[in-house]
Design an enzyme around this catalytic site. Structure first.
Site, PDB file in Angstrom:
ATOM      1  N   GLY A   1       0.387   4.952   4.068  1.00 54.09           N
ATOM      2  CA  GLY A   1       1.081   4.377   2.931  1.00 54.09           C
ATOM      3  C   GLY A   1       1.683   5.486   2.094  1.00 54.09           C
TER       4      GLY A   1
ATOM      5  N   SER B   1       6.158  10.735   3.359  1.00 54.68           N
ATOM      6  CA  SER B   1       5.923   9.961   4.576  1.00 54.68           C
ATOM      7  C   SER B   1       4.733   9.028   4.381  1.00 54.68           C
ATOM      8  CB  SER B   1       5.662  10.887   5.760  1.00 54.68           C
ATOM      9  OG  SER B   1       5.248  10.150   6.904  1.00 54.68           O
ATOM     10  N   HIS B   2       4.668   7.985   5.174  1.00 54.01           N
ATOM     11  CA  HIS B   2       3.511   7.088   5.144  1.00 54.01           C
ATOM     12  C   HIS B   2       2.284   7.734   5.794  1.00 54.01           C
ATOM     13  CE1 HIS B   2       6.514   4.165   4.005  1.00 54.01           C
ATOM     14  NE2 HIS B   2       5.592   3.234   3.866  1.00 54.01           N
ATOM     15  N   SER B   3       2.492   8.844   6.460  1.00 55.41           N
ATOM     16  CA  SER B   3       1.393   9.548   7.113  1.00 55.41           C
ATOM     17  C   SER B   3       1.286  10.965   6.563  1.00 55.41           C
ATOM     18  CB  SER B   3       1.628   9.613   8.630  1.00 55.41           C
ATOM     19  OG  SER B   3       0.778  10.556   9.246  1.00 55.41           O
TER      20      SER B   3
ATOM     21  N   SER C   1       9.871   1.739   2.054  1.00 60.70           N
ATOM     22  CA  SER C   1       8.937   1.703   0.930  1.00 60.70           C
ATOM     23  C   SER C   1       8.657   3.096   0.390  1.00 60.70           C
ATOM     24  CB  SER C   1       7.631   1.016   1.337  1.00 60.70           C
ATOM     25  OG  SER C   1       7.044   1.660   2.446  1.00 60.70           O
TER      26      SER C   1
END
Length: 250
Positions: free
Chosen positions: A43, A9-11, A70
């Site tokens: 990110g 995950s981005h978090s 991404s």
């Protein structure tokens, strides 16, 4: 051993929360978080994904769940740098990250092979949609049509008894545990149901689908009808109703 899971995950907090949730459903499965950047920002991190995949692998393979596009790119890049043997047993599932991780964890917990765990994750989107559409106008029309067809049975020639569908074995139970069929109890119920060679339903819903079971929202005091057909139908009904009556140890 079992198939491992990696949540990308981005978090970092989101990844860790999903791992905690899925871990409650499948305590015997290696589930690792790879959230955020190396310095804890929003990110994704190539190094964190690589490390998580290696750590999650127990020899049976790893399924990777990603939240945004991404994250998938980062995971794909990380996989390119794995050794050939490990890369051959890693799959990135095309599934919603929360529902997919929970479904995959339960599938891995009951001994599912790599392909089966991926299938469970990817089927979670359809199961979730089916649950949300249970009371849709289209279903109401279909239900009405089914009732109408049922009323016409008197004028229809029935097939010989040897060709008729097998009559299900069933029993009723009442949920006595505080959390009902949610979270851990639902996962425990699905794990047990999955051990039987039988088609099992709970109030008409597939008893081997965690998302469908949880989607019913059955809480304490709810009436439950367990029905099964197949080789181990009686054993399944007996075991599952006993589990329901036990209160899951709560």
């Amino acid at each position: 051993m079992s198939v491992g899971l990696v949540v990308v995950s981005h978090s970092a907090k989101i990844a860790e929360g999903i791992v905690e949730l899925a871990g409650q459903m499948a305590p015997g499965v290696r589930i690792r978080a790879a959230g955020g950047t190396d310095d804890g920002g929003l990110g994704t991190s190539f190094d964190l994904v690589m490390s998580a995949v290696v750590d999650a692998d127990d020899g049976d393979g790893v399924v990777v769940m990603c939240d945004l596009g991404s994250a998938i790119l980062t995971a794909e890049t990380a996989l390119d740098f794995l050794d050939d043997e490990l890369r051959a047993r890693v799959r990135i599932a095309d599934a919603p990250i929360v529902e997919g991780a929970v479904a995959a964890a339960v599938a891995a917990e009951v001994g599912g092979a790599l392909a089966e765990v991926v299938d469970a994750a990817e089927a979670s989107a359809a199961a979730s949609a089916m649950t949300s559409d249970q009371n849709s106008p289209e279903e109401a029309v279909e239900s009405t049509s089914s009732d109408r067809r049922g009323s016409d049975l008197s004028s229809t020639t029935l097939p010989p008894s040897s060709e008729r569908p097998e009559e299900p074995i069933g029993a009723n139970a009442t949920l006595i545990n505080p959390s009902g069929l949610h979270a851990r109890p639902a996962a425990e119920f699905v794990r047990l149901a999955s051990t039987f060679d039988a088609r099992i339903t709970v109030n008409g819903v597939d008893a081997k689908s965690l998302l469908r079971i949880m989607g019913m929202g059955l809480g304490i005091g709810s009436s439950v009808r367990v029905e099964a057909t197949g080789t181990q139908a009686q054993e399944a009904v007996d075991a599952l109703t006993t589990l329901l009556a036990s209160g899951f140890g709560e």
